[in-house]
Scaffold this motif. Structure first.
Motif, short mmCIF file in Angstrom:
data_model
loop_
_atom_site.label_atom_id
_atom_site.label_comp_id
_atom_site.label_asym_id
_atom_site.label_seq_id
_atom_site.Cartn_x
_atom_site.Cartn_y
_atom_site.Cartn_z
N GLU A 33 48.09 5.69 -41.77
CA GLU A 33 48.09 4.31 -41.25
C GLU A 33 48.95 4.18 -40.00
O GLU A 33 48.72 3.27 -39.19
CB GLU A 33 48.59 3.34 -42.32
CG GLU A 33 47.65 3.20 -43.51
CD GLU A 33 47.86 4.28 -44.58
OE1 GLU A 33 47.19 4.20 -45.62
OE2 GLU A 33 48.70 5.18 -44.37
N GLN A 46 47.08 6.81 -36.38
CA GLN A 46 45.67 6.70 -36.01
C GLN A 46 45.38 7.23 -34.60
O GLN A 46 44.28 7.71 -34.33
CB GLN A 46 45.20 5.25 -36.13
CG GLN A 46 45.08 4.78 -37.56
CD GLN A 46 43.98 5.49 -38.33
OE1 GLN A 46 42.81 5.39 -38.01
NE2 GLN A 46 44.37 6.23 -39.36
N ASP A 94 39.62 1.41 -44.43
CA ASP A 94 40.84 0.83 -44.97
C ASP A 94 40.52 -0.33 -45.91
O ASP A 94 39.34 -0.59 -46.19
CB ASP A 94 41.81 0.43 -43.85
CG ASP A 94 41.35 -0.80 -43.06
OD1 ASP A 94 40.28 -1.36 -43.38
OD2 ASP A 94 42.06 -1.18 -42.12
N ARG A 96 37.50 -1.54 -42.58
CA ARG A 96 37.38 -1.06 -41.21
C ARG A 96 37.46 0.45 -41.18
O ARG A 96 38.15 1.06 -42.01
CB ARG A 96 38.50 -1.65 -40.33
CG ARG A 96 38.50 -3.16 -40.22
CD ARG A 96 39.68 -3.64 -39.41
NE ARG A 96 40.95 -3.22 -40.00
CZ ARG A 96 42.14 -3.42 -39.44
NH1 ARG A 96 42.22 -4.04 -38.27
NH2 ARG A 96 43.24 -3.02 -40.04
N ALA A 108 38.72 4.03 -40.57
CA ALA A 108 40.09 4.54 -40.45
C ALA A 108 40.05 6.05 -40.66
O ALA A 108 39.24 6.57 -41.42
CB ALA A 108 41.00 3.88 -41.49
N VAL A 140 45.83 0.17 -38.93
CA VAL A 140 44.87 0.01 -40.02
C VAL A 140 45.63 -0.28 -41.30
O VAL A 140 46.81 0.00 -41.42
CB VAL A 140 43.98 1.27 -40.21
CG1 VAL A 140 43.13 1.53 -38.98
CG2 VAL A 140 44.82 2.49 -40.55
#
Length: 969
Positions: A121, A124, A309, A313, A315, A944
């Motif tokens: 997270e 990214q 995520d 979305r 990720a 994310v």
């Protein structure tokens, strides 16, 4: 009033680097000592470190130099290197590093100080850059699945052999065929690996591969001497006999050549070095590796995959192989721990910056120069005893000459290096830095000054005659790099913003402390990093004559002497280019030693249950049987169990692998006794170097009694982690193991074993990052090195003391002290509240921190290593964050917060959360995003939300998703 102005002598006192590297100042150190109940650093060390292992004398690494002094002295050493124009090739090429990448990636702490993206997270940006690297690999190799990078081309070939053995349906076969036209250093590394696995290597012309009963074969395309030939029939013939075929390919040539996948290959591998990464006397360079999707479970190294995520979305995360050697241990596919992420990122940005058309222009220009050179040599060569060995080529010509030594001498005199290891011939490899002047100079060297050739006239002839140096059936017709990312950022403005946009998604040391236990994320000082990009270190080919590398050899020798002093060993090899490679090389030395004494039956390795996962994985790579030794309730090796296991295996005992201080972060009192037990049974002791940051200047592996260790230069000695690599893992050994250190088939290493094979592609591994550790030791000196260890121990004990009233500290040693790291036990809290270690790790992101090491070595824990570089303010900020999180957990325990509707369960929080008009959670947005006052000053936003790992593994996508998928999310 007396004059209190300082004297000139006082003003001239050195501004020592020690106080720059060590975070806490004198006053802070005193405050922390008081808080933990120690009167001084010496008192703390006496309380913490067993007296029996304390060094009797200080280190002999000299007095610390200032940054200015050290840089000046190293610059003088570097100037002793002679940088000739390199035409050696053999997998290493000069290249132009785009300045926007040089400045904003290679020289940018936002990229080089980040850690492996185990916390995706807050990683990214790096993950996207690596995914781009995988896409480049997939496109150019024509295969379905690519890894995130391996260590170098040679070790990638060895990994391909391992994959072939695992997946081949010719299960009874034990032969791996290697074409006699692969790079010699590749054969060297593959042979070393095969020897330990008990595989038989057969070499010969590629056409003979299917004549043997093989489980796999390795071919080179184009060949090491430059020839391009259609190998599709050879591949098919091997596959018809159930063998697996790996093709070592040149990445730049694949821009113009039919891909290995289109030829039918099962695996394609090679080096991405010429995509904008300096030669650096051998590395670090990212290797690419691609295979069929059906072999995904056997792919060595890491894979970056696309998942989603909690807001659905797209990720990115590490998929499948994430820390797989820590989970599967001796059953792991390989022992790879460090990749070459920073260098893979550079290569991927190179592809993004140039795009498909830019790469085609570069490749076509290189090939055009090869055509011009070949045409001129053909026209004028007959009368001078010069001829081309091959009529097909991309960038490399093998030139048969009657007077090879004269040609080489003339080349050296003109500041040029040609390939010199070919019988009756010289090799000439061209690259993107080649100029018209270079071609004329090559004509002069090979044909003499009276050749009368013109580059312009030859260019016209090549164009008119439509020279077919690439066979028509092997000309690439398939598209490459069609994804939008490779067709968008070609101006420097756009490229700069793209790099910056990815950097902003990553948390690195330039934002806050990364308190990862066992990984030692300390300061990577700017003065240490500066020499890496000096041309004197960056532009040297690893196979350049030694008299051109005097500066490198001097720097490496001095660094080796310092590390020998630090470790208490007698000899050292710089060749392993990662910590796991160091483990492998050390175990190789042990096995070779046993064999030299007629003890080849010794094949058992004792490993404590607490050991790093790479330990058992490395042991299986040298065909050792792993026997696990129990640990007691305090995390120490169970001596009774060790004695029992050692007696049970008897004369079959090869070695024991231990970590010191223990993986649990304490100095075991019985470590010398452990070594004695192993030695009594004829075994050797391998000490993992991961925790050397708690030893330097205070004790040493050699003094304790071990026989060999690897050193993680990317931990204790300040080479940065680079987002998951580069690393360096040189090994120190006692004198009896020195004859068994790895050597090299191309360049003899005088300090290595006479007949010992290589473990890495280059003689001194990733040599261009060795100046970092050199500068660190040079500037710290003996006093500073010990002080760094002392303060690392102080910082860890300070954190442990401050947190122990809120969390349980799992293991402690003498006087309730920890070593350089401490383990926070979260299992009682998890049982009482349902809050997991993962929840706490992700909630720390909201406070602006990277999580400590999660669930290692004990599930349900966090392992904290603050290092010596963090000041008291940052330690207190982390401590306060952890205490605040403990108070949040209490609200879940009491029922004040719902078990799932709470900021811990929903962490990390993103801007998308905070700006959502449908915020429907029971807790306040400000509490979610700004849980502590300090966060307001320097907020880091995860881009994310928490990623769904299970979804990512069930829906494995390891290529670039469409831009629309992000927009739609």
């Amino acid at each position: 009033m007396s004059n209190t102005s300082p004297t000139l002598a006082q003003l001239e006192q050195k501004d020592t680097f020690i106080r720059r590297h060590i975070g806490p100042g004198k006053g802070e150190i005193e405050e922390m000592l008081s808080a933990i109940g120690a009167s001084s650093l010496d008192d703390l060390i006496e309380q913490t470190v067993p007296a029996g292992i304390a060094l009797p004398e200080p280190l002999k690494c000299g007095e610390g130099a200032t940054e200015v002094e050290a840089l000046s002295e190293l610059k003088a050493v570097a100037a002793k290197n002679k940088i000739n124009r390199s035409f050696i090739g053999m997998g290493y090429y000069d290249t132009h590093v785009p300045n926007v990448i040089l400045r904003n990636v290679l020289e940018n702490p936002g990229w080089y100080t980040a850690y492996t993206p185990y916390q995706p997270e807050i990683a990214q940006g790096r993950l996207e850059a690596i995914l781009n690297f995988q896409q480049v690999t997939i496109d150019l190799t024509g295969l379905e699945l690519a890894s995130a990078s391996l260590l170098d081309e040679s070790t990638a070939a060895a990994e391909a052999m391992g994959l072939a053995k695992r997946v081949s349906k010719n299960k009874k076969a034990n032969i791996f065929f290697v074409s006699d036209d692969v790079h010699p250093q590749t054969l060297d590394v593959v042979q070393t690996r095969a020897d330990m696995f008990g595989f038989e290597i057969v070499t010969g012309p590629a056409e003979e591969a299917a004549e043997h009963d093989v489980f796999g074969a390795l071919l080179q395309y184009p060949t090491s001497t430059g020839e391009i030939k259609d190998i599709s029939d050879i591949i098919a013939a091997v596959q018809a006999k159930k063998g697996i075929v790996a093709v070592a390919a040149d990445l730049m040539s694949l821009v113009m050549l039919k891909s290995p996948g289109e030829l039918g290959a099962d695996v394609a591998l090679g080096s991405a070095q010429r995509f904008g990464v300096p030669m650096g006397y051998g590395g670090p360079h990212a290797a690419f590796f691609a295979t069929r999707e059906s072999y995904k479970r056997s792919l060595p190294g890491r894979i970056i995959g696309v998942s989603k995520d909690s807001r659905d979305r797209p990720a990115l995360r590490m998929a499948l192989q994430t820390r797989e050697q820590h989970i599967r241990r001796e059953k792991a596919n390989s022992n790879i721990c460090t990749a070459q992420v920073l260098l893979a990122n550079m290569a991927s940005f190179y592809a993004v910056y140039h795009g498909p058309q830019g790469l085609k222009t570069i490749a076509e220009r290189i090939h055009r120069f090869a055509d011009i050179l070949a045409t001129g040599l053909t026209q004028k060569g007959a009368s001078k005893g010069v001829a081309l060995k091959h009529s097909t080529y991309f960038d490399t010509l093998t030139v048969m000459v009657e007077n090879k030594e004269d040609v080489l001498a003339k080349a050296y005199a003109k500041g040029m290096n040609l390939r010199a290891d070919l019988e009756g011939a010289v090799g000439v490899a061209l690259d993107e830095t080649t100029t018209r002047e270079d071609i004329l100079a090559l004509f002069n060297v090979i044909l003499g000054d009276d050749h009368g050739l013109s580059v312009e006239d030859l260019d016209a002839e090549v164009t008119t005659q439509a020279v077919k140096s690439i066979p028509e059936e092997l000309v690439r017709t398939s598209d490459i790099l069609t994804h939008e990312v490779f067709n968008k950022y070609h101006s420097e403005t756009e490229m700069l913003r793209y790099i910056k946009s990815l950097e902003n998604k990553d948390l690195a040391l330039n934002h806050s402390m990364i308190s990862l236990g066992s990984c030692t994320m300390k300061l990577n000082a700017t003065a240490e990093m500066i020499p890496v990009t000096w041309a004197e270190f960056g532009q040297l080919h690893p196979f350049a004559p030694l008299d051109q590398a005097v500066g490198y050899q001097e720097m490496i020798a001095e660094l080796a002497d310092w590390l020998i002093d630090v470790t208490g060993y007698d000899a050292l090899s710089m060749q392993p280019n990662s910590g796991a490679q160091g483990e492998y090389a050390g175990l190789l030395a042990i096995q070779r030693y046993h064999e030299s004494r007629g003890d080849s039956h010794r094949n058992v390795c004792l490993i404590p249950s607490s050991a790093h996962g790479t330990n058992p994985a490395s042991a299986q790579m040298v065909s050792l049987k792993v026997v696990v030794v129990a640990c007691d309730s305090n995390g120490n090796v169970d001596l009774d169990d060790l004695r029992k296991k050692a007696e049970e295996v008897g004369d079959n005992l090869s070695c024991a692998m231990i970590t010191y201080p223990s993986t649990h972060g304490v100095y075991e009192e019985t470590v010398k006794e452990i070594c004695d037990i192993v030695h009594e049974h004829g075994g050797q002791v391998y000490m993992d170097g991961a925790n050397m940051n708690a030893q330097v200047g205070i004790t040493s592996p050699g003094f304790i009694g071990s026989d060999v260790s690897h050193l993680n230069l990317h931990k204790t000695f300040c080479i940065p982690h680079g987002g998951g690599g580069p690393g360096m893992g040189p090994i120190g050994v006692k004198s009896h193991l020195a004859p068994f250190l790895p050597n090299h088939t191309v360049i003899n290493v005088e300090t290595a074993g006479k007949d010992c094979g290589a473990v890495s592609g280059a003689p001194w591994g990733s040599a261009s990052i060795l100046p970092i550790s050199y500068m660190y030791i040079k500037m710290m000196g003996s006093e500073g090195l010990r002080r760094a260890t002392e303060v690392a121990i102080l910082n860890a004990n300070y954190v442990a003391k401050k947190l122990e009233g809120h969390f349980e500290i799992l293991y402690k040693g003498n006087n309730d002290r920890v070593a350089h790291e401490c383990i926070i036990d979260l299992r009682p809290l998890k049982e009482a509240s349902g809050v997991t270690e993962l929840d706490i790790a992700k909630r720390l992101n909201d406070y602006g921190f990277h999580s400590p090491t999660m669930s290692f070595p004990v599930a349900g824990t966090l392992m904290v290593e603050p290092t010596e570089s963090e000041a008291k303010y940052e330690l207190d900020r982390f401590i306060n964050a952890m205490i605040s999180i403990r108070q949040e957990i209490a609200k879940v325990e009491s029922g004040e917060w719902d078990a799932t509707d709470n900021p811990l369960h929903n962490a990390p929080h993103t801007l998308a959360d905070i700006c959502d008009s449908n915020w429907n959670r029971s807790y306040d947005r400000m509490l979610a995003a700004y849980p502590a006052p300090e966060v307001h000053r320097n907020k880091f936003w995860p881009t994310v939300n928490r990623i769904d790992d299970v979804y990512g593994d069930r829906n494995l996508i390891c290529s670039c998703p469409s831009i629309e998928s992000y927009i739609e999310g």
